[in-house]
Scaffold this motif. Structure first.
Motif: not given
Length: 301
Positions: A134-160
């Protein structure tokens, strides 16, 4: 002025009053006692008990689930049985105060950025390594949440490509290779030892020189390091903060740093700075309260 933070977890509800320096006062914890409406009234009663004793202006509530970034409606919180739950509006109307509702991982990232391992910087990435990633991202002192509030769902970045199937329905997600559950699954595939296995057991064995355990920890930390370089490439965060059951262990952080040393950083960016989370079990409460004070709650209806 104190702000109230409430963190609704899978089995308990934690709360506390948070001051401007991020310190927690009057910390409380209660077991989640029942289904959707019961859980709501537990949160309401907990907030009222704090309000009865202290002058609180801001209230923040966080939970594991999707939160609409505009309406603060809880789109989905399966463990509570909530779907399209107008939590901010309902609590605000009952308490006659604005209430800010946020995803718990986003709140933890904000807390670490403001008061923990990422304090003093402009951008922080929090990666929690537990059952999943899990996790979350703060960029330039702003919480990055995305259009649907699902920004930062890092575990589902494609890996293999075509890799291990993930509960999200895709194959080869990062958390299938770099999480606590991934480590346990790989240990079973390699027949490390019979019986139930925990990530802590594998890490402890590696630290004490078990060659097979060392290879397992190097496997998972290598996959983690690969993903971290991807995140660093497009975010360029000041720090990557590792948290969660496995990620917050200082011994594991050292393995991840060693794995990162094998990658060649961009000369202009330099190496990825990885540090352990500092706020522990209070991160959700701190993040909830400070987001409420910083962003502001939804106006009561």
């Amino acid at each position: 002025m104190l702000s109230l933070g409430i963190d609704i977890g899978g089995t308990k509800i934690a709360s506390g009053l948070v001051d401007a320096a991020g310190a927690v006062h009057e910390a409380r914890s209660h077991l989640v006692e029942g289904p959707a409406e019961t859980a709501f009234h537990q949160v309401l009663d907990l907030a009222r008990s704090h309000l009865a004793s202290y002058p609180i202006q801001h209230i923040g509530v966080v939970l594991p689930g999707g939160v609409d970034p505009k309406t603060r409606v809880v789109a989905s919180a399966p463990h509570l049985g909530w779907t399209d739950m107008p939590l901010a509006q309902r609590l605000g109307a009952e308490l006659n105060r604005g209430v800010h509702v946020e995803n718990d991982a986003n709140a933890a990232a904000w807390a670490e950025h403001r008061f923990g391992a990422g304090r003093g910087g402009d951008s922080t990435a929090l990666i929690t390594i537990g059952t999943g990633i899990g996790g979350g991202l703060v960029v330039d002192n702003r919480l990055l949440v995305g259009r649907h509030g699902l920004g930062g769902q890092l575990g589902h970045i494609p890996r293999v490509t075509g890799g291990h199937p993930c509960a999200c329905g895709a194959d080869g997600c990062w958390e299938q290779y770099a999480s606590g559950s991934a480590l346990r699954a790989e240990a079973r595939r390699r027949n490390w030892r019979p019986g139930p296995i925990t990530g802590e057991e594998v890490l402890s064995a590696a630290v004490h020189g078990d060659p097979a355990a060392v290879r397992l920890i190097e496997w998972v930390s290598g996959h983690l390091a690969h993903g971290l370089t991807t995140i660093a490439a497009f975010l360029d965060p000041g720090e990557v903060v590792l948290g969660g059951g496995l990620g917050s262990d200082k011994r594991f952080v050292e393995y991840v740093r060693a794995a990162l040393d094998a990658f060649h950083p961009s000369p202009s960016r330099g190496p990825v700075t990885v540090v352990g989370a500092e706020l522990g079990i209070h991160s959700g409460v701190i993040g909830a309260a400070d987001l409420a004070a910083t962003v502001g709650g939804s106006a009561p209806r």
